[in-house]
Structure formats: structure tokens, C-alpha cells
Design a protein around this motif. Structure first.
Motif, PDB file in Angstrom:
ATOM      1  N   GLU A 133    -113.266  -0.375  75.759  1.00 57.55           N
ATOM      2  CA  GLU A 133    -113.638  -1.907  76.236  1.00 57.55           C
ATOM      3  C   GLU A 133    -113.334  -2.555  77.352  1.00 57.55           C
ATOM      4  O   GLU A 133    -112.021  -2.826  77.108  1.00 57.55           O
ATOM      5  CB  GLU A 133    -114.696  -2.933  75.067  1.00 57.55           C
ATOM      6  N   THR A 134    -113.916  -3.106  78.526  1.00 57.44           N
ATOM      7  CA  THR A 134    -112.811  -3.942  79.827  1.00 57.44           C
ATOM      8  C   THR A 134    -114.309  -5.038  80.290  1.00 57.44           C
ATOM      9  O   THR A 134    -115.333  -4.779  79.802  1.00 57.44           O
ATOM     10  CB  THR A 134    -113.381  -3.080  81.225  1.00 57.44           C
ATOM     11  N   ARG A 135    -113.664  -5.850  80.572  1.00 53.11           N
ATOM     12  CA  ARG A 135    -114.289  -7.226  81.121  1.00 53.11           C
ATOM     13  C   ARG A 135    -114.595  -6.730  82.559  1.00 53.11           C
ATOM     14  O   ARG A 135    -113.310  -7.020  83.260  1.00 53.11           O
ATOM     15  CB  ARG A 135    -113.540  -8.547  80.558  1.00 53.11           C
ATOM     16  N   GLY A 136    -115.510  -6.282  83.264  1.00 48.69           N
ATOM     17  CA  GLY A 136    -116.358  -6.308  83.949  1.00 48.69           C
ATOM     18  C   GLY A 136    -116.342  -4.910  84.387  1.00 48.69           C
ATOM     19  O   GLY A 136    -116.027  -3.700  83.585  1.00 48.69           O
ATOM     20  N   PHE A 137    -117.179  -4.690  85.078  1.00 52.89           N
ATOM     21  CA  PHE A 137    -117.794  -3.623  85.042  1.00 52.89           C
ATOM     22  C   PHE A 137    -117.395  -2.348  85.668  1.00 52.89           C
ATOM     23  O   PHE A 137    -116.624  -1.169  85.666  1.00 52.89           O
ATOM     24  CB  PHE A 137    -119.360  -3.045  85.597  1.00 52.89           C
ATOM     25  N   PRO A 138    -116.420  -2.782  86.843  1.00 48.09           N
ATOM     26  CA  PRO A 138    -115.360  -1.852  87.808  1.00 48.09           C
ATOM     27  C   PRO A 138    -114.135  -1.453  87.098  1.00 48.09           C
ATOM     28  O   PRO A 138    -114.531   0.549  86.910  1.00 48.09           O
ATOM     29  CB  PRO A 138    -115.246  -2.766  88.892  1.00 48.09           C
ATOM     30  N   ALA A 139    -113.841  -1.914  86.185  1.00 47.38           N
ATOM     31  CA  ALA A 139    -112.748  -1.812  84.999  1.00 47.38           C
ATOM     32  C   ALA A 139    -113.420  -0.465  84.463  1.00 47.38           C
ATOM     33  O   ALA A 139    -112.497   0.743  84.095  1.00 47.38           O
ATOM     34  CB  ALA A 139    -112.461  -2.520  84.176  1.00 47.38           C
ATOM     35  N   MET A 140    -114.296  -0.631  83.450  1.00 49.37           N
ATOM     36  CA  MET A 140    -114.826   0.450  82.619  1.00 49.37           C
ATOM     37  C   MET A 140    -115.467   1.841  83.084  1.00 49.37           C
ATOM     38  O   MET A 140    -114.946   2.411  83.055  1.00 49.37           O
ATOM     39  CB  MET A 140    -116.225   0.056  82.057  1.00 49.37           C
ATOM     40  N   VAL A 141    -115.800   1.941  85.023  1.00 49.03           N
ATOM     41  CA  VAL A 141    -116.735   3.193  85.816  1.00 49.03           C
ATOM     42  C   VAL A 141    -115.148   3.398  85.650  1.00 49.03           C
ATOM     43  O   VAL A 141    -115.135   5.025  85.842  1.00 49.03           O
ATOM     44  CB  VAL A 141    -116.908   2.503  86.811  1.00 49.03           C
ATOM     45  N   GLY A 142    -113.566   1.982  86.638  1.00 45.47           N
ATOM     46  CA  GLY A 142    -113.081   3.433  87.080  1.00 45.47           C
ATOM     47  C   GLY A 142    -112.288   4.371  85.757  1.00 45.47           C
ATOM     48  O   GLY A 142    -111.777   5.404  85.797  1.00 45.47           O
ATOM     49  N   ALA A 143    -111.350   3.534  84.746  1.00 44.82           N
ATOM     50  CA  ALA A 143    -111.323   4.044  83.257  1.00 44.82           C
ATOM     51  C   ALA A 143    -112.781   5.406  82.658  1.00 44.82           C
ATOM     52  O   ALA A 143    -112.146   6.268  82.181  1.00 44.82           O
ATOM     53  CB  ALA A 143    -111.578   2.715  82.400  1.00 44.82           C
ATOM     54  N   ALA A 144    -113.687   5.115  82.997  1.00 42.07           N
ATOM     55  CA  ALA A 144    -114.513   6.196  82.451  1.00 42.07           C
ATOM     56  C   ALA A 144    -114.256   7.149  83.431  1.00 42.07           C
ATOM     57  O   ALA A 144    -113.957   8.538  82.988  1.00 42.07           O
ATOM     58  CB  ALA A 144    -115.572   5.760  82.635  1.00 42.07           C
ATOM     59  N   ASP A 145    -113.967   7.298  84.466  1.00 45.85           N
ATOM     60  CA  ASP A 145    -113.767   8.367  85.757  1.00 45.85           C
ATOM     61  C   ASP A 145    -112.196   9.004  85.498  1.00 45.85           C
ATOM     62  O   ASP A 145    -112.351   9.896  85.238  1.00 45.85           O
ATOM     63  CB  ASP A 145    -113.635   7.988  87.056  1.00 45.85           C
ATOM     64  N   ALA A 146    -111.230   7.938  85.621  1.00 44.37           N
ATOM     65  CA  ALA A 146    -110.039   8.422  84.664  1.00 44.37           C
ATOM     66  C   ALA A 146    -110.030   9.386  82.926  1.00 44.37           C
ATOM     67  O   ALA A 146    -109.423  10.352  83.351  1.00 44.37           O
ATOM     68  CB  ALA A 146    -108.875   7.644  84.722  1.00 44.37           C
ATOM     69  N   THR A 167    -118.847  -1.317  77.883  1.00 40.10           N
ATOM     70  CA  THR A 167    -117.613  -0.245  76.540  1.00 40.10           C
ATOM     71  C   THR A 167    -118.456   1.076  76.983  1.00 40.10           C
ATOM     72  O   THR A 167    -119.184   1.787  77.255  1.00 40.10           O
ATOM     73  CB  THR A 167    -118.133  -0.255  75.762  1.00 40.10           C
ATOM     74  N   ALA A 168    -117.399   2.205  77.561  1.00 39.99           N
ATOM     75  CA  ALA A 168    -117.639   3.837  77.813  1.00 39.99           C
ATOM     76  C   ALA A 168    -117.333   4.081  76.628  1.00 39.99           C
ATOM     77  O   ALA A 168    -116.353   3.778  76.092  1.00 39.99           O
ATOM     78  CB  ALA A 168    -116.687   3.605  78.956  1.00 39.99           C
ATOM     79  N   GLU A 182    -105.773   7.416  76.632  1.00 41.88           N
ATOM     80  CA  GLU A 182    -104.998   6.549  76.559  1.00 41.88           C
ATOM     81  C   GLU A 182    -104.502   6.258  77.875  1.00 41.88           C
ATOM     82  O   GLU A 182    -104.459   5.802  79.022  1.00 41.88           O
ATOM     83  CB  GLU A 182    -103.683   7.688  75.936  1.00 41.88           C
ATOM     84  N   ILE A 183    -104.892   7.739  78.380  1.00 42.43           N
ATOM     85  CA  ILE A 183    -104.876   7.297  80.185  1.00 42.43           C
ATOM     86  C   ILE A 183    -106.171   5.984  80.381  1.00 42.43           C
ATOM     87  O   ILE A 183    -106.252   5.684  81.929  1.00 42.43           O
ATOM     88  CB  ILE A 183    -105.560   8.451  81.158  1.00 42.43           C
ATOM     89  N   GLY A 184    -107.646   6.195  79.647  1.00 42.61           N
ATOM     90  CA  GLY A 184    -108.360   4.877  80.754  1.00 42.61           C
ATOM     91  C   GLY A 184    -107.346   3.474  80.493  1.00 42.61           C
ATOM     92  O   GLY A 184    -107.856   3.223  80.885  1.00 42.61           O
ATOM     93  N   MET A 185    -106.832   3.578  79.067  1.00 38.19           N
ATOM     94  CA  MET A 185    -106.465   1.692  78.805  1.00 38.19           C
ATOM     95  C   MET A 185    -105.383   1.878  80.271  1.00 38.19           C
ATOM     96  O   MET A 185    -105.249   0.775  80.952  1.00 38.19           O
ATOM     97  CB  MET A 185    -105.664   2.443  77.777  1.00 38.19           C
ATOM     98  N   GLN A 186    -104.802   3.172  80.714  1.00 43.07           N
ATOM     99  CA  GLN A 186    -103.975   2.401  81.538  1.00 43.07           C
ATOM    100  C   GLN A 186    -104.663   2.094  82.950  1.00 43.07           C
ATOM    101  O   GLN A 186    -104.527   1.278  83.875  1.00 43.07           O
ATOM    102  CB  GLN A 186    -102.875   3.620  82.112  1.00 43.07           C
ATOM    103  N   GLU A 187    -105.176   3.021  83.530  1.00 40.60           N
ATOM    104  CA  GLU A 187    -106.297   2.676  84.429  1.00 40.60           C
ATOM    105  C   GLU A 187    -107.236   1.257  84.812  1.00 40.60           C
ATOM    106  O   GLU A 187    -107.189   1.073  85.383  1.00 40.60           O
ATOM    107  CB  GLU A 187    -108.188   3.949  84.804  1.00 40.60           C
ATOM    108  N   ALA A 188    -107.888   0.949  83.541  1.00 40.14           N
ATOM    109  CA  ALA A 188    -107.947  -0.330  83.538  1.00 40.14           C
ATOM    110  C   ALA A 188    -107.376  -1.149  83.165  1.00 40.14           C
ATOM    111  O   ALA A 188    -108.031  -2.520  84.330  1.00 40.14           O
ATOM    112  CB  ALA A 188    -108.813  -0.927  81.689  1.00 40.14           C
ATOM    113  N   GLU A 189    -106.577  -1.537  82.613  1.00 44.96           N
ATOM    114  CA  GLU A 189    -105.618  -2.525  82.550  1.00 44.96           C
ATOM    115  C   GLU A 189    -105.146  -2.639  84.383  1.00 44.96           C
ATOM    116  O   GLU A 189    -104.759  -3.560  85.375  1.00 44.96           O
ATOM    117  CB  GLU A 189    -104.641  -2.415  81.861  1.00 44.96           C
ATOM    118  N   ARG A 190    -104.863  -1.483  84.702  1.00 45.91           N
ATOM    119  CA  ARG A 190    -104.662  -1.798  86.949  1.00 45.91           C
ATOM    120  C   ARG A 190    -105.935  -1.936  87.317  1.00 45.91           C
ATOM    121  O   ARG A 190    -105.317  -2.860  88.172  1.00 45.91           O
ATOM    122  CB  ARG A 190    -104.652  -0.143  87.487  1.00 45.91           C
TER     123      ARG A 190
END
Length: 278
Positions: A133-146, A167-168, A182-190
Motif C-alpha cells: 500500500e502506498t499513498r499516491g497512485f504513481p508510487a503504487m504503479v511503480g512498485a507493482a512494475d518493480a 494497494t497492489a 521487498e523490491i516493491g517497498m524500495q521502489e515505492a519509497e523512491r
């Protein structure tokens, strides 16, 4: 004689007994992954049925369970402890012997109960669930892709619960889901703000029936949609296209000439006289 509108005594006794033994349990969190993890713990701690979830905005999600009073009390207690460990507990309550009018008005009635009680075997039963789960749609899409690029997982669905929370939801083996999250968490924070994560290794069928992933599984990749491009066309090409679109009119053939009449053969008896005259 019993009036026709009143059920028999045995039926009334059975209904009263079921109302006495049944209860509703509600646990509310401020995160969709947290409510899924809480619901999973409630199902595994007592013999209750997960009716569904109610999302009321600003990230608030409530899991609703039904069962015997003792089982519901135990499930709600364990669910509240789990949500508190996540730091997402908002409130919890047990409602013993709810009246039918309460279930008819609130979205926790017969329709969701029948959906949860189907007990259909899902093809995803042996796959782990990962929620990010992220706050913001772009972060969720980026994390899902990662996550999709880092492990052998499938993106099954995504949920929005208000206040910008998205939430993805991914499915796969336990190891793949753990690596992907784990990879998605790093991308979402970035990209933006990471709000919550959850990994459920072995979800129960009752949980499967209420997840948005229960009926979503892509066997084959769909064909890409054609992309229509607006390409400038020269004037000569436009005239050619218009000419091709013009309907061809059939040629008007000339009228056929009338067939000539058959030649009249001369009379053979008058032929000698005519020869003498010549």
C-alpha cells in the motif's frame, strides 16, 4: 390451527435459537493490507465466517465476521491484537444476536453472506498473497512494475481506500512474493510514500472468496490494442483515397442492334423466266 403467515413452532424455535447463538464481529483498521492480515488471523483463530469488508474512506477498512458468540469474541480479540501489532487498530466490537433489520440495512447481510459461504475451490488457494500500500497512485504503479520484474508473480488487482491510499495485490509462491514485496517497498519509497505491506503465505478459502483476487487470474496475455495514429496526408493522397471510396457506377452499354430478318429465298418456278429476261 396455526395462522398461515406464522411459521410452525419448530421453525420459530430454530430461528430464535440461531439468533441466540449468532453474533457479528467487526474490526476496523486504517490500512487495506492490515485488514487483510487481521481477517486472516480472525479466520485462523476461531470457527467464524468472513462476510466481507466495508471501506468507509480515508483508508478506514472494517472486516465483518459471523459465527457463534464465543467464536466471534475470540476472533475479534485476536484480530484486534493483530491490528494493534501492525499499529493500525481503530476500533473493534462484538454484536451478539443481531436483529434481521440490522443486517437488512447495513451491507453485512444475506448477499455477502451467501458469497462467503459458497466455499468454491479457488485456483489460487495454494498461492501466497502480497499486498503493498502506498499513498499516491504513481508510487503504487511503480512498485507493482518493480515487483513483476523482480520475481515470478502476477498482479491480480489493486484497491483504493481513500486519502490517496492504493494497494497492489500480487500472487505467487511464498518465496517469490516475499522477494517481490521487498523490491516493491524500495521502489515505492523512491517514488513516493510507502504506507503498509502484508504477506499471507497460505490464505484460507474464506479469505479467497472476499479478496479482489479471487476471480482475477490472467492465463494468457491479451493481444495489444491497436494504436491509431493521426498521420498527415498530402492533398494528392487525399484525392486518391476519395477516388477509391467513390462508388463505381456500371457502364451503360449501347442498345443491341435488332437482329436482321431472314433472307427470303427466290421462287424456283419463276427463276427460268427471270433468266430469260436477263
Amino acid at each position: 390451527m396455526t395462522p398461515p403467515n406464522i411459521p410452525p413452532a419448530s421453525e420459530r424455535l430454530r430461528r430464535i435459537q440461531s439468533l441466540k447463538e449468532s453474533a457479528l464481529g467487526l474490526v476496523c483498521t486504517q490500512s487495506f493490507p492490515a485488514i487483510i492480515g487481521t481477517a486472516d488471523m480472525m479466520l485462523k483463530s476461531a470457527g467464524v465466517t468472513l462476510i466481507g469488508y466495508e471501506k468507509t474512506g480515508s483508508g478506514f477498512c472494517t472486516a465483518v465476521v459471523r459465527g457463534r458468540i464465543a467464536d466471534v469474541r475470540l476472533a475479534v480479540e485476536m484480530g484486534a491484537e493483530t491490528a494493534e501489532k501492525f499499529g493500525e487498530l481503530v476500533s473493534a466490537v462484538v454484536i451478539p444476536r443481531p436483529l434481521p433489520n440490522l443486517e437488512a440495512v447495513l451491507p453485512i447481510g444475506t448477499r455477502l453472506a451467501e458469497l462467503a459461504l459458497e466455499n468454491s475451490q479457488s485456483r489460487l488457494s495454494n498461492l501466497a498473497v502480497g499486498l503493498l500500500e502506498t499513498r499516491g497512485f504513481p508510487a503504487m504503479v511503480g512498485a507493482a512494475d518493480a515487483m513483476l520484474k523482480s520475481a515470478d508473480v502476477q498482479l491480480a488487482a489493486y484497491e483504493t481506500t481513500g486519502a490517496g491510499l492504493c494497494t497492489a495485490i500480487i500472487r505467487g509462491s511464498v518465496a517469490d512474493v516475499a522477494i517481490a514485496v521487498e523490491i516493491g517497498m524500495q521502489e515505492a519509497e523512491r517514488i513516493g510514500e510507502l504506507h503498509a505491506v502484508m504477506v499471507i503465505p497460505r490464505p484460507l478459502d474464506d479469505l479467497e472468496a472476499t479478496l479482489p483476487t479471487a476471480a482475477c487470474w490472467i492465463e494468457q496475455k491479451p493481444d495489444p490494442l491497436p494504436i491509431l495514429l493521426s498521420i498527415p496526408v498530402k492533398e494528392e493522397e487525399k484525392e486518391l483515397v476519395e477516388l477509391e471510396r467513390t462508388e463505381v457506377q456500371p457502364l451503360a452499354l449501347p442498345a443491341q442492334a435488332p437482329e436482321p430478318d431472314l433472307l427470303e429465298l427466290p421462287d424456283l418456278q419463276k427463276l427460268p423466266k427471270r433468266l430469260e429476261e436477263l
